[in-house]
Design a protein around this motif. Structure first.
Motif, PDB file in Angstrom:
ATOM      1  N   VAL A  68       0.774  -1.368  -0.142  1.00 39.75           N
ATOM      2  CA  VAL A  68      -0.066   0.024   0.102  1.00 39.75           C
ATOM      3  C   VAL A  68       0.878   1.220   0.082  1.00 39.75           C
ATOM      4  O   VAL A  68       2.100   1.034   0.338  1.00 39.75           O
ATOM      5  CB  VAL A  68      -0.944   0.099   1.193  1.00 39.75           C
ATOM      6  CG1 VAL A  68      -1.946  -1.071   1.222  1.00 39.75           C
ATOM      7  CG2 VAL A  68      -0.173  -0.006   2.461  1.00 39.75           C
ATOM      8  N   THR A  69       0.312   2.270  -0.313  1.00 40.84           N
ATOM      9  CA  THR A  69       0.948   3.645  -0.523  1.00 40.84           C
ATOM     10  C   THR A  69       0.896   4.371   0.819  1.00 40.84           C
ATOM     11  O   THR A  69      -0.125   4.232   1.469  1.00 40.84           O
ATOM     12  CB  THR A  69       0.802   4.587  -1.691  1.00 40.84           C
ATOM     13  OG1 THR A  69      -0.906   4.807  -1.540  1.00 40.84           O
ATOM     14  CG2 THR A  69       1.138   3.601  -3.011  1.00 40.84           C
ATOM     15  N   SER A  70       1.601   5.375   0.901  1.00 42.45           N
ATOM     16  CA  SER A  70       1.456   6.402   2.313  1.00 42.45           C
ATOM     17  C   SER A  70       2.312   7.604   1.701  1.00 42.45           C
ATOM     18  O   SER A  70       3.013   7.460   0.808  1.00 42.45           O
ATOM     19  CB  SER A  70       2.089   5.919   3.561  1.00 42.45           C
ATOM     20  OG  SER A  70       3.470   5.565   3.623  1.00 42.45           O
ATOM     21  N   ASP A  71       1.848   8.722   2.283  1.00 44.26           N
ATOM     22  CA  ASP A  71       2.597  10.074   2.059  1.00 44.26           C
ATOM     23  C   ASP A  71       3.690  10.304   2.769  1.00 44.26           C
ATOM     24  O   ASP A  71       3.637  10.100   4.038  1.00 44.26           O
ATOM     25  CB  ASP A  71       1.467  11.123   2.230  1.00 44.26           C
ATOM     26  CG  ASP A  71       0.405  11.066   1.090  1.00 44.26           C
ATOM     27  OD1 ASP A  71       0.585  10.679   0.057  1.00 44.26           O
ATOM     28  OD2 ASP A  71      -0.645  11.685   1.388  1.00 44.26           O
ATOM     29  N   LEU A  72       4.863  10.636   2.295  1.00 48.17           N
ATOM     30  CA  LEU A  72       5.908  10.800   3.068  1.00 48.17           C
ATOM     31  C   LEU A  72       6.054  12.492   3.088  1.00 48.17           C
ATOM     32  O   LEU A  72       6.397  12.965   1.954  1.00 48.17           O
ATOM     33  CB  LEU A  72       7.197  10.354   2.329  1.00 48.17           C
ATOM     34  CG  LEU A  72       6.957   8.622   2.427  1.00 48.17           C
ATOM     35  CD1 LEU A  72       8.461   8.035   1.530  1.00 48.17           C
ATOM     36  CD2 LEU A  72       6.873   8.028   3.565  1.00 48.17           C
ATOM     37  N   THR A  73       6.619  12.979   4.177  1.00 41.14           N
ATOM     38  CA  THR A  73       6.752  14.232   4.398  1.00 41.14           C
ATOM     39  C   THR A  73       7.761  14.505   5.209  1.00 41.14           C
ATOM     40  O   THR A  73       7.592  14.832   6.576  1.00 41.14           O
ATOM     41  CB  THR A  73       5.436  14.924   4.907  1.00 41.14           C
ATOM     42  OG1 THR A  73       4.360  14.596   4.290  1.00 41.14           O
ATOM     43  CG2 THR A  73       5.462  16.573   4.807  1.00 41.14           C
ATOM     44  N   PRO A  74       8.951  14.670   4.860  1.00 42.75           N
ATOM     45  CA  PRO A  74      10.346  14.883   5.873  1.00 42.75           C
ATOM     46  C   PRO A  74      10.239  16.175   6.559  1.00 42.75           C
ATOM     47  O   PRO A  74      10.612  16.142   7.693  1.00 42.75           O
ATOM     48  CB  PRO A  74      11.527  14.798   4.816  1.00 42.75           C
ATOM     49  CG  PRO A  74      10.939  13.884   3.680  1.00 42.75           C
ATOM     50  CD  PRO A  74       9.322  14.633   3.593  1.00 42.75           C
ATOM     51  N   ASN A  75       9.708  16.961   5.945  1.00 43.53           N
ATOM     52  CA  ASN A  75       9.543  18.537   6.704  1.00 43.53           C
ATOM     53  C   ASN A  75       8.288  18.809   7.205  1.00 43.53           C
ATOM     54  O   ASN A  75       7.055  18.805   6.717  1.00 43.53           O
ATOM     55  CB  ASN A  75       9.798  19.451   5.602  1.00 43.53           C
ATOM     56  CG  ASN A  75       9.652  20.838   6.136  1.00 43.53           C
ATOM     57  OD1 ASN A  75       9.330  21.162   7.377  1.00 43.53           O
ATOM     58  ND2 ASN A  75      10.572  21.755   5.395  1.00 43.53           N
ATOM     59  N   ALA A  76       8.327  18.795   8.782  1.00 36.93           N
ATOM     60  CA  ALA A  76       7.104  18.683   9.302  1.00 36.93           C
ATOM     61  C   ALA A  76       6.305  19.940   9.272  1.00 36.93           C
ATOM     62  O   ALA A  76       4.986  20.075   9.682  1.00 36.93           O
ATOM     63  CB  ALA A  76       7.474  18.486  11.002  1.00 36.93           C
ATOM     64  N   SER A  77       6.853  20.873   8.477  1.00 34.71           N
ATOM     65  CA  SER A  77       6.072  22.276   8.585  1.00 34.71           C
ATOM     66  C   SER A  77       5.062  21.948   7.266  1.00 34.71           C
ATOM     67  O   SER A  77       4.259  22.860   6.929  1.00 34.71           O
ATOM     68  CB  SER A  77       6.918  23.422   8.354  1.00 34.71           C
ATOM     69  OG  SER A  77       7.821  23.277   6.957  1.00 34.71           O
ATOM     70  N   GLN A  78       5.301  20.967   6.523  1.00 33.54           N
ATOM     71  CA  GLN A  78       4.598  20.890   5.099  1.00 33.54           C
ATOM     72  C   GLN A  78       3.353  20.220   5.540  1.00 33.54           C
ATOM     73  O   GLN A  78       3.254  19.386   6.501  1.00 33.54           O
ATOM     74  CB  GLN A  78       5.309  20.525   4.097  1.00 33.54           C
ATOM     75  CG  GLN A  78       6.523  21.102   3.709  1.00 33.54           C
ATOM     76  CD  GLN A  78       7.393  20.334   2.510  1.00 33.54           C
ATOM     77  OE1 GLN A  78       7.157  19.496   1.886  1.00 33.54           O
ATOM     78  NE2 GLN A  78       8.744  20.615   2.596  1.00 33.54           N
ATOM     79  N   VAL A  79       2.522  20.076   4.650  1.00 33.31           N
ATOM     80  CA  VAL A  79       1.056  19.568   4.930  1.00 33.31           C
ATOM     81  C   VAL A  79       1.162  18.499   3.901  1.00 33.31           C
ATOM     82  O   VAL A  79       1.415  18.310   2.798  1.00 33.31           O
ATOM     83  CB  VAL A  79      -0.083  20.451   4.344  1.00 33.31           C
ATOM     84  CG1 VAL A  79      -1.475  19.514   4.592  1.00 33.31           C
ATOM     85  CG2 VAL A  79      -0.057  21.721   5.336  1.00 33.31           C
ATOM     86  N   THR A  80       0.725  17.147   4.559  1.00 35.66           N
ATOM     87  CA  THR A  80       0.914  15.935   3.778  1.00 35.66           C
ATOM     88  C   THR A  80      -0.625  15.655   2.937  1.00 35.66           C
ATOM     89  O   THR A  80      -1.572  16.020   3.494  1.00 35.66           O
ATOM     90  CB  THR A  80       1.019  14.613   4.738  1.00 35.66           C
ATOM     91  OG1 THR A  80       2.235  14.925   5.364  1.00 35.66           O
ATOM     92  CG2 THR A  80       1.083  13.259   4.066  1.00 35.66           C
ATOM     93  N   GLY A  81      -0.462  15.193   1.890  1.00 33.74           N
ATOM     94  CA  GLY A  81      -1.646  14.803   1.190  1.00 33.74           C
ATOM     95  C   GLY A  81      -2.051  15.817  -0.113  1.00 33.74           C
ATOM     96  O   GLY A  81      -1.060  16.554  -0.153  1.00 33.74           O
ATOM     97  N   CYS A  82      -2.867  15.313  -0.622  1.00 31.80           N
ATOM     98  CA  CYS A  82      -3.469  15.911  -1.851  1.00 31.80           C
ATOM     99  C   CYS A  82      -4.371  17.005  -1.567  1.00 31.80           C
ATOM    100  O   CYS A  82      -5.582  16.348  -0.944  1.00 31.80           O
ATOM    101  CB  CYS A  82      -3.838  15.059  -3.004  1.00 31.80           C
ATOM    102  SG  CYS A  82      -4.583  15.870  -4.334  1.00 31.80           S
ATOM    103  N   ILE A  83      -4.250  17.979  -1.497  1.00 34.90           N
ATOM    104  CA  ILE A  83      -5.407  19.330  -1.243  1.00 34.90           C
ATOM    105  C   ILE A  83      -6.040  19.789  -2.480  1.00 34.90           C
ATOM    106  O   ILE A  83      -5.453  20.135  -3.502  1.00 34.90           O
ATOM    107  CB  ILE A  83      -4.625  20.053  -0.309  1.00 34.90           C
ATOM    108  CG1 ILE A  83      -3.945  19.784   0.936  1.00 34.90           C
ATOM    109  CG2 ILE A  83      -5.664  21.400   0.030  1.00 34.90           C
ATOM    110  CD1 ILE A  83      -3.025  20.826   1.316  1.00 34.90           C
ATOM    111  N   THR A  84      -7.095  19.655  -2.456  1.00 37.16           N
ATOM    112  CA  THR A  84      -8.084  20.415  -3.649  1.00 37.16           C
ATOM    113  C   THR A  84      -8.517  21.756  -3.093  1.00 37.16           C
ATOM    114  O   THR A  84      -8.590  22.149  -2.047  1.00 37.16           O
ATOM    115  CB  THR A  84      -9.115  19.583  -3.982  1.00 37.16           C
ATOM    116  OG1 THR A  84      -9.981  19.386  -2.924  1.00 37.16           O
ATOM    117  CG2 THR A  84      -8.637  18.153  -4.142  1.00 37.16           C
TER     118      THR A  84
END
Length: 300
Positions: A232-248
């Motif tokens: 399965v996939t997951s979102d990787l966000t090394p920088n905690a200040s960024q928002v994970t995922g696809c935002i519309t």
């Protein structure tokens, strides 16, 4: 006249099935040699007619099963060309422009030993483009057979804005032989991506069926190898200040998109796919079930 034509066609079909059934009874096929045999090919043709999957609007006599029609964007059988046989005319093409010059793949025996039944990529300059552009917040699926000449660091397909540009999405075999789906989000830091790998390791010089099924609601997907869910996939966000995922909406940050989706060409070096491909299927607006994937795998 039309009635007479139909009767003649039915007689021809009956004679063909009868002739095949006289020489070919369904058997169990267990290894690569079996699947490349004439008996396997004849048995699949017989099954195709008996199950009603064969008809005039088909490739090599095999019609698209009704269960796979919904949401079908394109089907590239790769039987001697890069045309879309789904009926939607999303034909493959050679991108040109900034992309490497290519004359496309060559063609060789298919999994069922049919002449010119699969595409062969030399790993040097052969690929083709498609306008299929999946989004992170929609249902879609990608399915195909691969016969990789090498099972590591082998690019299968990728969307990217330019050569070396971060891709989204892409399919590949990674450095350890696992099948990977990954896609960067369109963000300047290039640190957010969707990533998933198969738990199984693929083998070189063996036909393997791979499928990626994406859920637009969860914005994640499932990886299937030979009809078994193995990742399965997951979102990787090394920088905690960024928002994970696809935002519309007003803060849209989808996967990197654009045309073409290069089939046989990818992001990492070496960029070109080396090996054979067969029956590339793209679906938009639907997820494939285990039964759907099994149906795809059963097609000759």
């Amino acid at each position: 006249m039309e009635s007479s034509f139909r009767i003649i066609q039915q007689i021809r079909l009956f004679v063909f099935v009868f002739c095949l059934s006289s020489y070919c009874q369904p058997n169990a096929f267990n290894n690569t040699g079996d699947y490349e045999s004439r008996s396997f090919t004849e048995t699949e043709i017989l099954k195709c007619f008996l199950e009603g999957r064969c008809g005039p609007k088909s490739t090599y006599g095999f019609q698209i099963p009704p269960a796979l029609v919904s949401g079908l964007y394109a089907w590239y059988p790769l039987d001697g060309d890069i045309n879309d046989k789904s009926g939607s005319a999303h034909h493959g093409y050679f991108p040109g422009g900034i992309w490497p010059v290519t004359t496309g793949p060559s063609y060789t025996l298919s999994r069922s030993n049919l002449p010119n039944g699969s595409a062969s990529f030399n790993g040097t300059d052969q690929y083709f483009g498609s306008d299929f552009t999946p989004l992170c917040n929609e249902d879609f699926a990608i399915a195909l057979w691969i016969f990789p000449n090498n099972a590591t660091n082998n690019q299968i397909m990728s969307i990217q804005q330019y050569i070396g540009g971060d891709p989204g999405p892409r399919l590949l075999l990674d450095a350890t032989g696992h099948f990977e789906f990954s896609a960067f989000f369109d963000f300047w830091a290039n640190e957010d991506l969707t990533l998933g790998t198969s738990s199984t390791v693929l083998t070189a010089n063996v036909w393997t069926h791979i499928t990626y099924v994406h859920n637009g609601a969860t914005q994640q997907g499932t990886i299937w190898v030979n009809g078994v869910g193995v990742g399965v996939t997951s979102d990787l966000t090394p920088n905690a200040s960024q928002v994970t995922g696809c935002i519309t909406g007003s803060s849209s940050r989808p996967w990197r998109t654009g045309k073409p989706l290069n089939i046989g060409f990818g992001f990492d070096n070496p960029r070109f796919y080396s090996g054979r491909m067969d029956d590339v299927w793209f679906f938009k607006g639907r997820q494939l079930s285990a039964s759907d994937i099994s149906t795809l795998m059963s097609l000759p």
